[in-house]
Design a protein around this motif. Sequence first.
Motif, PDB file in Angstrom:
ATOM      1  N   THR A 243     -34.425 -14.767  51.173  1.00 25.66           N
ATOM      2  CA  THR A 243     -34.329 -15.818  50.391  1.00 25.66           C
ATOM      3  C   THR A 243     -35.841 -15.674  49.268  1.00 25.66           C
ATOM      4  O   THR A 243     -35.558 -16.341  48.179  1.00 25.66           O
ATOM      5  N   SER A 244     -35.903 -14.214  49.752  1.00 24.79           N
ATOM      6  CA  SER A 244     -37.053 -14.222  48.660  1.00 24.79           C
ATOM      7  C   SER A 244     -36.582 -13.336  47.610  1.00 24.79           C
ATOM      8  O   SER A 244     -37.006 -13.339  46.222  1.00 24.79           O
ATOM      9  N   SER A 245     -35.172 -12.834  47.406  1.00 28.92           N
ATOM     10  CA  SER A 245     -33.925 -12.347  46.411  1.00 28.92           C
ATOM     11  C   SER A 245     -33.464 -13.173  45.965  1.00 28.92           C
ATOM     12  O   SER A 245     -33.861 -12.814  44.352  1.00 28.92           O
ATOM     13  N   VAL A 246     -33.464 -14.640  46.676  1.00 24.71           N
ATOM     14  CA  VAL A 246     -32.127 -15.502  45.944  1.00 24.71           C
ATOM     15  C   VAL A 246     -33.216 -16.774  44.784  1.00 24.71           C
ATOM     16  O   VAL A 246     -32.586 -17.025  43.545  1.00 24.71           O
ATOM     17  N   GLN A 247     -34.567 -17.014  45.317  1.00 22.53           N
ATOM     18  CA  GLN A 247     -35.283 -17.525  44.520  1.00 22.53           C
ATOM     19  C   GLN A 247     -35.981 -16.550  42.736  1.00 22.53           C
ATOM     20  O   GLN A 247     -35.789 -17.677  42.016  1.00 22.53           O
ATOM     21  N   PRO A 248     -36.406 -16.245  42.665  1.00 16.88           N
ATOM     22  CA  PRO A 248     -35.912 -15.515  41.820  1.00 16.88           C
ATOM     23  C   PRO A 248     -35.217 -15.824  41.001  1.00 16.88           C
ATOM     24  O   PRO A 248     -35.071 -15.640  39.771  1.00 16.88           O
ATOM     25  N   LEU A 249     -33.603 -14.899  41.050  1.00 15.81           N
ATOM     26  CA  LEU A 249     -32.600 -15.319  40.693  1.00 15.81           C
ATOM     27  C   LEU A 249     -32.301 -16.709  40.621  1.00 15.81           C
ATOM     28  O   LEU A 249     -32.073 -16.926  38.889  1.00 15.81           O
ATOM     29  N   THR A 358     -38.902 -30.891  36.881  1.00 14.19           N
ATOM     30  CA  THR A 358     -39.776 -30.647  38.193  1.00 14.19           C
ATOM     31  C   THR A 358     -39.917 -30.942  39.312  1.00 14.19           C
ATOM     32  O   THR A 358     -39.813 -29.827  40.202  1.00 14.19           O
ATOM     33  N   THR A 359     -39.232 -32.030  39.049  1.00 14.58           N
ATOM     34  CA  THR A 359     -38.979 -32.600  41.185  1.00 14.58           C
ATOM     35  C   THR A 359     -37.946 -32.158  41.166  1.00 14.58           C
ATOM     36  O   THR A 359     -37.870 -30.928  42.698  1.00 14.58           O
ATOM     37  N   LEU A 360     -36.613 -31.855  40.594  1.00 16.57           N
ATOM     38  CA  LEU A 360     -35.565 -31.421  41.308  1.00 16.57           C
ATOM     39  C   LEU A 360     -35.480 -29.670  41.108  1.00 16.57           C
ATOM     40  O   LEU A 360     -35.252 -28.647  42.122  1.00 16.57           O
ATOM     41  N   LEU A 361     -36.750 -29.715  40.154  1.00 16.38           N
ATOM     42  CA  LEU A 361     -37.213 -27.476  40.021  1.00 16.38           C
ATOM     43  C   LEU A 361     -37.337 -27.128  41.710  1.00 16.38           C
ATOM     44  O   LEU A 361     -36.872 -26.005  42.048  1.00 16.38           O
ATOM     45  N   VAL A 362     -38.873 -27.667  41.979  1.00 19.94           N
ATOM     46  CA  VAL A 362     -39.408 -27.732  43.599  1.00 19.94           C
ATOM     47  C   VAL A 362     -38.052 -28.062  44.199  1.00 19.94           C
ATOM     48  O   VAL A 362     -38.380 -26.878  45.064  1.00 19.94           O
ATOM     49  N   ARG A 366     -36.533 -24.382  46.886  1.00 24.31           N
ATOM     50  CA  ARG A 366     -36.342 -24.509  48.635  1.00 24.31           C
ATOM     51  C   ARG A 366     -34.957 -25.063  49.326  1.00 24.31           C
ATOM     52  O   ARG A 366     -34.758 -24.057  50.067  1.00 24.31           O
ATOM     53  N   THR A 367     -33.911 -25.405  48.744  1.00 26.79           N
ATOM     54  CA  THR A 367     -33.157 -26.007  49.318  1.00 26.79           C
ATOM     55  C   THR A 367     -31.633 -25.213  48.776  1.00 26.79           C
ATOM     56  O   THR A 367     -31.261 -24.131  49.445  1.00 26.79           O
ATOM     57  N   LEU A 368     -31.253 -23.647  47.251  1.00 27.91           N
ATOM     58  CA  LEU A 368     -30.819 -23.005  46.988  1.00 27.91           C
ATOM     59  C   LEU A 368     -30.655 -22.429  47.516  1.00 27.91           C
ATOM     60  O   LEU A 368     -30.331 -20.947  46.542  1.00 27.91           O
ATOM     61  N   ALA A 369     -31.782 -21.827  47.874  1.00 24.30           N
ATOM     62  CA  ALA A 369     -32.804 -19.698  48.300  1.00 24.30           C
ATOM     63  C   ALA A 369     -32.285 -20.226  49.778  1.00 24.30           C
ATOM     64  O   ALA A 369     -32.719 -19.239  50.485  1.00 24.30           O
TER      65      ALA A 369
END
Length: 382
Positions: A243-249, A358-362, A366-369
Motif C-alpha cells: 500500500t505504501s508503495s502504490v499510493q505514490p504511484l 477530489t472525492t474520487l481521488l480520496v 484507498r481502494t486502488l492501493a
Amino acid sequence: MSELGELDRPGRRLPAPRRGPADPVKTLMHRHRDLCARAVDPLEIAAGLEAHGVTDRTAARFRHRDVFSLAEEMYARASRDAGTPAPAVPAPAPRPRPDRALLTLLPGALCAAALTGLRLTEGRTRLLVAATGVLALAFALHAVLHSGPLARHGGTRPGPYRSGFWTCWLLAYAALGDGLLRGAVTGGPDTLPDGTPDGPWPFAAAPLLALTLACAPAAYCARLLAVRARRRLDASRGLAEFTSSVQPLLLGVFALFGCALAALTALCAAALDEPADHAGVLTLGLLLFLARLLAVHGFTHAPAVVLGAAGTAEALAPATVFAGRLPGCGFLSAPVDALVTAWGPAGPPTLICGAAATTLLVHATRTLATASAHAPLTDRPC
C-alpha cells in the motif's frame, strides 16, 4: 497401554483420546476453495484473502508472518492436491497490441473530423454532419472503453449503477452547458430586432476535442499503473508495504494524466481559436479518468454514484436559475447568479467537477492501493 476402543476390563471402555487441533490452513483453504482452485499464482490468493478481510495480523494466527507467505502455502497445497506444479516465476505482463494503441486515437480523430465538417457546412448538411459525428464518436468511445487498458478486467462484475448516461451528459454539458447557463442568467440568448437569434447556439468545441484526444494518454496511464502495481505486488512481502508503495504511484499517474490533459487543452484551444478553459476541462477530465480507473479495477459503484451526483448538480444549475424567475422564488437562483458573476458560466461546472474529482481521488487512494485491486481473478465488492 490399551488402544482406542479396547476394553481395559470387562464392561468398561476407555475414553477415546481427544484429537489434536484441526489444521487451520486447511480450514481456510476449504473456506476459500474456489479462490484456491482458480488462482494462477500465490499473489491472487493473497489479494483474495485481503479482499475478504484477512490481514497480516490474521495471518499470524495461522503461524505465518504475513498474508503473502500464507497465500504461498495455500497455493502450494492447492497445486499439490490438483497434481500440477506451482510455477516458479510469475507470468510476464502481456505486451500492448498496436491495434489497441491506435484505437485510443480514434475518438480524437473522429471528433476533429466532425468539428471540421461543422465549420465547412451549413443548414441541413451541417445537421447531418453533426448527427453522423455524434454516432461515430459514440461507437469509438464504446470500442475504447471495452478493449485495451480502459476495459474492465474479465473477472469483475458490473455494478448495480451505470455511469454511461452521466458520462455522456457531462461531455454534452462541457460543449453546450456554458452557453445554456449564460442565456439563463442573462435572460435568454441574444436576439436581433426581428426576434431571430443572433448567431448559432454557443458551442465550445475545444473542451470536447481535448477530452476525446485524452483517451490515448488515459489508456497509457491506466496501463502504466497496472504494470507497475503488478511488479510491486510481486516484490512486496506485506500488505502495508504494498500500500505504501502504490499510493505514490497512483498519485504520480494522476498527475501525469493531468499534465497531458492540460497540454491538450492549450493545443486544442489554439487550433480552434477559442479561449482555453483549463480549470473546467481539467476537473472534468480528471473526474472521468478516476471514474474509469476505478471501473477498470472492478470498483464501479462509487464512480457511478459520484458521476450521477455531478451530472445532477450541473443540471440543477440552470434549472434553479429558471426557477428563480417565478414569483417569490428569487432566492433559488441567488447562489448560481453569484457564482456566475464571480467566475463566469464555467464556474458552477468547474466547482462541481472539482469536488467530485477530489472525492474520487480520496476513494481511489484507498481502494486502488490494495492488493485485491490488482489481481484479475479476485472477487471483490463493486
